[in-house]
Design an enzyme around this catalytic site. Sequence first.
Site, PDB file in Angstrom:
ATOM      1  N   HIS B 122       0.883  -1.177   0.000  1.00  0.00           N
ATOM      2  CA  HIS B 122       0.000   0.000   0.000  1.00  0.00           C
ATOM      3  C   HIS B 122       0.921   1.228   0.000  1.00  0.00           C
ATOM      4  O   HIS B 122       2.027   1.167   0.523  1.00  0.00           O
ATOM      5  CB  HIS B 122      -0.823  -0.055   1.290  1.00  0.00           C
ATOM      6  CG  HIS B 122      -1.918   0.948   1.389  1.00  0.00           C
ATOM      7  ND1 HIS B 122      -1.698   2.261   1.717  1.00  0.00           N
ATOM      8  CD2 HIS B 122      -3.261   0.819   1.229  1.00  0.00           C
ATOM      9  CE1 HIS B 122      -2.866   2.904   1.756  1.00  0.00           C
ATOM     10  NE2 HIS B 122      -3.824   2.049   1.463  1.00  0.00           N
ATOM     11  N   ASP B 199       3.143  -4.537   7.962  1.00  0.00           N
ATOM     12  CA  ASP B 199       1.883  -3.803   7.840  1.00  0.00           C
ATOM     13  C   ASP B 199       0.765  -4.832   7.965  1.00  0.00           C
ATOM     14  O   ASP B 199       0.506  -5.600   7.042  1.00  0.00           O
ATOM     15  CB  ASP B 199       1.851  -3.084   6.487  1.00  0.00           C
ATOM     16  CG  ASP B 199       0.455  -2.574   6.121  1.00  0.00           C
ATOM     17  OD1 ASP B 199      -0.492  -2.762   6.918  1.00  0.00           O
ATOM     18  OD2 ASP B 199       0.324  -2.001   5.025  1.00  0.00           O
ATOM     19  N   GLN B 202      -4.517  -5.415   6.999  1.00  0.00           N
ATOM     20  CA  GLN B 202      -5.496  -6.344   6.417  1.00  0.00           C
ATOM     21  C   GLN B 202      -5.460  -7.715   7.086  1.00  0.00           C
ATOM     22  O   GLN B 202      -6.326  -8.550   6.826  1.00  0.00           O
ATOM     23  CB  GLN B 202      -5.231  -6.529   4.917  1.00  0.00           C
ATOM     24  CG  GLN B 202      -5.368  -5.267   4.102  1.00  0.00           C
ATOM     25  CD  GLN B 202      -6.784  -4.738   4.066  1.00  0.00           C
ATOM     26  OE1 GLN B 202      -7.748  -5.469   4.296  1.00  0.00           O
ATOM     27  NE2 GLN B 202      -6.919  -3.452   3.792  1.00  0.00           N
ATOM     28  N   LYS B 225     -10.366  -1.388  10.868  1.00  0.00           N
ATOM     29  CA  LYS B 225     -10.547  -2.563  10.010  1.00  0.00           C
ATOM     30  C   LYS B 225     -10.872  -3.816  10.829  1.00  0.00           C
ATOM     31  O   LYS B 225     -11.172  -4.863  10.277  1.00  0.00           O
ATOM     32  CB  LYS B 225      -9.306  -2.795   9.143  1.00  0.00           C
ATOM     33  CG  LYS B 225      -9.070  -1.682   8.117  1.00  0.00           C
ATOM     34  CD  LYS B 225      -8.084  -2.108   7.082  1.00  0.00           C
ATOM     35  CE  LYS B 225      -7.336  -0.949   6.437  1.00  0.00           C
ATOM     36  NZ  LYS B 225      -8.098  -0.238   5.413  1.00  0.00           N
ATOM     37  N   CYS B 363      -4.761   2.296  -3.677  1.00  0.00           N
ATOM     38  CA  CYS B 363      -3.555   2.906  -3.087  1.00  0.00           C
ATOM     39  C   CYS B 363      -2.338   2.013  -3.292  1.00  0.00           C
ATOM     40  O   CYS B 363      -1.478   1.912  -2.403  1.00  0.00           O
ATOM     41  CB  CYS B 363      -3.748   3.197  -1.602  1.00  0.00           C
ATOM     42  SG  CYS B 363      -4.940   4.489  -1.284  1.00  0.00           S
TER      43      CYS B 363
END
Lengths: 141, 405
Positions: B122, B199, B202, B225, B363
């Site tokens: 991202h 990261d 997700q 999220k 993104c």
Amino acid sequence: MSIQQIQDEIVEEFALFESKDDKYNYIIELGKHLAAYPEAHRTPDKLIKGCQSQVWVHPEMHNGLVHFHGDSDSILVKGLVGLMIRTLSGQPPAQVAEADLYFVDRIGMKQMLSMNRANGLAAMIKQLKLYALAYTMQAAE
Amino acid sequence: MLDLEKIRAEFPILQQKIQGKPLIYFDNAATSQKPRQVLDALQQYYTSMNANVHRGIHTLAERATAAFEETREAVRAFINAPSAEQVIFTRGTTESINLVAGSFGRKFIGPGDEIIVTTMEHHSNIVPWQMLCEEKGAVLKVIPINDAGELLLDEYEKLLSERTKLVAVVHVSNALGSVNPVAEVVRLAHQVGARVLVDGAQAAPHYQIDVQALDVDFYAFSGHKVYGPTGIGILYGKLDVLEAMPPYLGGGEMIKEVTFAKTTYNELPYKFEAGTPNIADAVALKEALAFVNQLGQNQIAAHENALLAHATQAVADVPGLRLVGTAQHKASVLSFVVDGLSALDIGMLLDAQGIAVRTGNHCAMPLMQRFGLTGTARASFAVYNTLEEVDSFVAQLRRVVKMMN
């Protein structure tokens, strides 16, 4: 026809549609049948910034009237470009620059588009008017 | 088995109609909806305990501080961090990554050093490192991927050297759904002495995260999220590196003593939490994690996998449709293109039917360039989604494709 007359005509046409699908189908058809965009002008400077899809607009002046060509990789957006061209192409640039495009709200274009997409629409209208304004200034010099 | 009717009843927002049709919310990779217990926690915070945290000696301040710190402990347990002081509150994943770039990067990255990212990052896990590299004269290297959207670990090994100082890798790709072999990425990086930031934006909603088992140096994710509020995120870090890092922002809370001659800094985690934090959303995040824990992460993952498998099969014969991201190990993200149609058109026409999907480059422009695309349409599933919704989505998608051809 004046810009106002064309807008009124479009508003009347859209009033005939019974469902949202009919409106979408109509815009899709407009998109599919929009006059071919001149490939020589498919250049970065003719891309409109602020749109989620790629939108190209190329202006030309003939006999004191401004003519627009447009294209998009989105068929729906191309249909909307088609409506803009129908309204503004072939008009005196001074009138294009000052046009109050009320038909956009009256046909519910913004309801069909979300805010994110409406920003792109605003960018498109702004660019068309800027081209017209530039021609108006040129003519005044 | 999960009781979906009961779960859905916990999400007021899902009860509404959009454009006259029942909302089908398939934009969960962008943000998830919030269960009632999270909404109630926000309301309750402001109606019964709002005060500034830490230092206040009155009852409300103590309540607010206790609730705030309880969330920190809940997050610690959620990711199996060794201690709560290694859990830092941020605004979200983006800020967590920027904190590491601005603090760890400022101190430990120098000219000629190398930072490795992957093709599927991202922008928030690319741009902070590019900015850092530009400032420090460091070099950004990129791990390539195959056509399925899987990391090429052989190529990654070739990029690693003693110049590598940091590897920043996404756990689950937002645009493709690929689940990356983070433990292996970490193991290889540690062999050359590099730190690893993951990261996890997700991954946190779908999988049980164990930062110790993964042996990551930094793990970042967002509350919104994981069924929590927006504006609250987490940075986990290993103790030694967090302690060695300078503060990121200066201000109140992060100090021990201030004189005009010299300021000494507070201890972890407060060293990295300058200013009044986002207390209300932090407090409500605890309820979001509780919601996930109550259902069970394995149950959630099993349900989402079933949705993904069903959707993958159902769209297979949609004319002209091609999936983007077909990794072996994949989270509940269905990214696709349809020949001759722009993703925007698909998204707009689905929205007219009350179906929310995402369209565009997600993104991740470099990733789109890798696939020669300007964007995709993406349906992403959460625990409250149903097989019936997937069927409606696929039926509408077929109709849209027909309409446009």
